[in-house]
Design a protein around this motif. Structure first.
Motif, short mmCIF file in Angstrom:
data_model
loop_
_atom_site.label_atom_id
_atom_site.label_comp_id
_atom_site.label_asym_id
_atom_site.label_seq_id
_atom_site.Cartn_x
_atom_site.Cartn_y
_atom_site.Cartn_z
N GLY A 56 0.80 -1.23 0.00
CA GLY A 56 0.00 0.00 0.00
C GLY A 56 0.82 1.27 0.00
O GLY A 56 0.28 2.35 0.18
N CYS A 57 2.14 1.14 -0.17
CA CYS A 57 3.04 2.30 -0.22
C CYS A 57 2.99 3.11 1.06
O CYS A 57 3.27 4.31 1.07
N ARG A 85 -0.85 6.48 -3.47
CA ARG A 85 -1.89 5.92 -2.59
C ARG A 85 -3.24 6.51 -2.94
O ARG A 85 -4.26 5.83 -2.92
N SER B 319 -3.05 7.73 4.57
CA SER B 319 -3.21 6.47 3.84
C SER B 319 -4.12 6.64 2.62
O SER B 319 -4.01 5.88 1.67
#
Ligand SMILES: Nc1ncnc2c1ncn2[C@@H]1O[C@H](COP(=O)(O)OP(=O)(O)O)[C@@H](O)[C@H]1O
Ligand SMILES: [Mg+2]
Lengths: 248, 406
Positions: A56-57, A85, B319
């Motif tokens: 997921g980097c 992402r 994220s």
């Protein structure tokens, strides 16, 4: 032939804790093609989350090469990885990680808020579409604390879908849910898979592996098993066969 | 990055934490409100002092015997007798920048009329005195040059004297009042001026020819002072120079001798008092400024706690693609929004408090536009300055560490 979404070449990840070095990943190589539904299994501490964070980097490997859609991630700067992402990855976490006191729609809009190419109207429409796709079309304005665990996880999945990523990564996405709700979520993942999405699903529950197209098993930072599942079970069927509980 | 989006994100984050945002603002609100109120009070007293000075008369110049007193030394009594009538006459005849001039001698004592008495003082002046102090005779008339020549025992009295000596409301004109046993005939009553802004009764006044006061009451040859009016405010300095030159000549002072008289102009006085009140304002503003800084530290404190508390949120944002700069901007915008909103509320509260002070405590108040702009600017700067460090800390977080944070 389908294109490789993910290619890992001898990925190692060491953590320095005090004087000791923890080898979380000890040289992992595999590739994943577009449209695969891969479960990564292994006991607790086997390196599943570390591997998924790398994919997921979110984390950078100590050594080895990671190509996402053919692009080497290692050489990228932090902001570049953030963009990656934002555009290519959808993350689903075990504990949902929704913004508190925020409506479903706003939670799903979040990745698009960081994408300057998407305007406000389009952002909202895409969020609504994603929520409809996960079956929450009637819960758009519900706040995160007004929803059940299964609903929250659906919102999280919608959020992972909304940017139309190359790959959806799920870390123990059913870990906090009861059996029935877990199967409902699995049905959703299978449905996304059937629509052609690439999914990597981390779990310590071997049963879930039966519903994916490929199983990778980790032990102590190594891949110990990597096999195609010839006989993918239908989660919808399993759900229908679950004994009905009264308190539904 | 898209600024509107960041703004929306920061705004929603604040809306989600209204109470905390408000508590954070409180410091800024109090800081800004007190800066504005304190400056309004400081400047209010400045304006009121200026008013007092202008109430003293028009472009007034006061000449007193003795050198500059600022040394604070005890002086020889003879030094206090340097101003003579001849000085007054010389000034009256020669000054071109002066529009009115009057000697001034005062004697205090008991005023008696019939059964009533009242402690006051007799002020011996020339006819120009009315013009210098901006007094007008309401009934009767002012004494004349002839009365001065003859040292006539006549007087013009103020309203307070009338009220105390003639309480039954009879016309005082033509009545006789005794001052230290000397009988004076009342020939005029001054128009009431009320209290000045220092709270002094401007109607507690008895004017008599200076010659009468000097000869018949005090038996002195010297003057206690000379009052004059400059032609215009702008000519005050010229008039002061002129008076100084003439007095030095009549006093036969050589170039290396110091003045044996002191000239004070209204302008000089107002400058002096302005410096004092400006200092007062500065002092008040400093105290208030400190509370603004304390408010800023409050922002930093809360933002700092907020970053820790919202570590998971930061991790999540990262994220889904937020870059460090996005997180930095979000927290910076949050703290700026807090301080600007706090500043706005503070401005309103400060203006409200100033007006309340004006009406409740009856203090002179003058709200300075610059104090509003200044405190507003300072609190925006505070927002950036004190928000920077926590925002920087948030932006530097590692995404995985942040999202795993318990
Ligand atoms: N940030 C970290 N610092 C130190 N050790 C870590 C860190 N993250 C993971 N590890 C270690 O790496 C190993 C693999 O962890 P993890 O990938 O979380 O396993 P899993 O998800 O399979 O349970 C564990 O031994 C864990 O203690
Ligand atoms: Mg894990």
């Amino acid at each position: 032939m389908k294109s490789k979404v993910i290619e890992l070449i001898d990925i190692k990840r060491n953590f320095i804790v005090g004087d000791e070095t923890v080898h979380a990943l000890r040289g992992i190589s595999f590739s994943i093609e577009e449209g695969e539904f891969v479960t990564i299994m292994g006991s607790s501490g086997s390196g599943k989350s570390t591997l998924l964070n790398t994919l997921g980097c979110l984390d950078t490997p100590t050594s080895g090469e990671y190509l996402l859609d053919g692009v080497a991630v290692k050489s990228m700067s932090k902001p570049q990885r953030a963009r990656l992402r934002n555009k290519k990855i959808g993350f689903v976490f075990q504990n949902y990680n929704l913004l508190p006191k925020t409506t479903a729609i706003e939670n799903v809009e979040l990745p698009l808020m960081y994408n300057p190419e998407v305007g406000a109207a389009e952002r909202r429409q895409r969020a609504i579409d994603a929520l409809i796709a996960v079956g929450l079309g009637d819960r758009l304005e519900h706040k995160s604390n007004q929803m059940s665990g299964g609903q929250m996880q659906r919102v999280a999945i919608a959020r992972a879908l909304v940017n139309n990523p190359s790959v959806i990564l799920a870390d123990e996405a059913t870990g906090n849910l009861d059996t029935r709700t877990s199967f409902e979520i699995l049905v959703l993942f299978q449905q996304l898979h059937s629509e052609g999405r690439t999914i990597i699903f981390v779990t310590h529950n071997p049963e879930i592996a039966l519903y994916s197209s490929r199983n990778i098993r980790l032990r102590d930072g190594h891949v110990v098993e990597d096999k195609v599942n010839p006989n993918v079970l239908s989660a919808a069927k399993a759900l229908a066969e679950l004994p009905k509980t009264d308190d539904d | 990055m898209n600024f509107t989006n960041l703004f929306k994100i920061a705004f929603r984050a604040l809306i989600n934490n209204k109470m905390r945002a408000f508590l954070t603002m409180l410091g800024i609100i109090i800081g800004v409100a007190s800066v504005i109120t304190m400056i309004a009070i400081g400047q209010g007293s400045k304006v009121s002092i200026q008013k007092q000075i202008s109430e003293m008369g028009s472009n007034i110049i006061m000449i007193h015997p003795g050198g500059d007193m600022r040394g604070g030394m005890r002086r020889d009594p003879s030094e206090m007798q340097t101003l003579k009538l001849t000085d007054y006459q010389a000034l009256r005849d020669e000054c071109v920048f002066v529009s009115a001039i009057s000697p001034n001698v005062t004697s205090s004592g008991q005023l008696i009329a019939g059964n009533n008495n009242y402690p006051s003082s007799f002020t011996g002046v020339g006819i120009d005195y009315l013009k210098i102090r901006q007094l007008t005779v309401e009934s009767g008339e002012m004494f004349t040059e002839a009365d001065i020549q003859s040292s006539a025992k006549v007087c013009v009295i103020g309203k307070t004297i009338v009220d105390n000596l003639f309480p039954d409301g009879g016309d005082p004109i033509g009545k006789v009042i005794r001052f230290n046993k000397v009988p004076f005939r009342v020939i005029g009553v001054l128009k009431s001026k009320g209290y000045n802004s220092m709270g002094m009764d401007q109607d507690d006044i008895v004017l008599a020819p200076y010659s009468t006061v000097m000869k018949r009451l005090l038996a002195v040859q010297h003057l206690q002072g000379i009052f004059a009016s400059a032609l215009t405010e702008g000519m005050t300095d010229n008039a002061t120079d002129e008076i100084s030159t003439i007095l030095r000549r009549t006093h036969k002072l050589t170039a290396d001798e110091e003045d044996d008289f002191t000239i004070r102009s209204q302008q000089e006085l107002s400058n002096m008092l302005n410096t004092t009140t400006d200092m007062l304002t500065m002092l008040l503003a400093c105290i208030a400024g400190i509370s603004l800084i304390v408010g800023g530290i409050g922002i930093m404190n809360i933002m700092y706690v907020s970053v820790t508390e919202r570590t998971r949120e930061i991790g999540l944002r990262m994220s889904v693609g937020a870059r460090g700069i996005d997180i930095l901007s979000q927290f910076l915008i949050e703290s700026i929004l807090i301080s600007i909103t706090g500043g706005l509320i503070g401005v309103m509260l400060g203006c409200g408090a100033s007006i309340a002070v004006k009406f409740i405590a009856n203090w002179p108040i003058y709200i300075q536009p610059w104090s509003i702009i200044l405190s507003f600017g300072v609190c925006t700067f505070t927002g950036v300055f004190f928000g920077w460090y926590p925002a920087k800390k948030a932006a530097a977080l590692d995404p995985i560490d942040a999202i795993r944070y318990e």
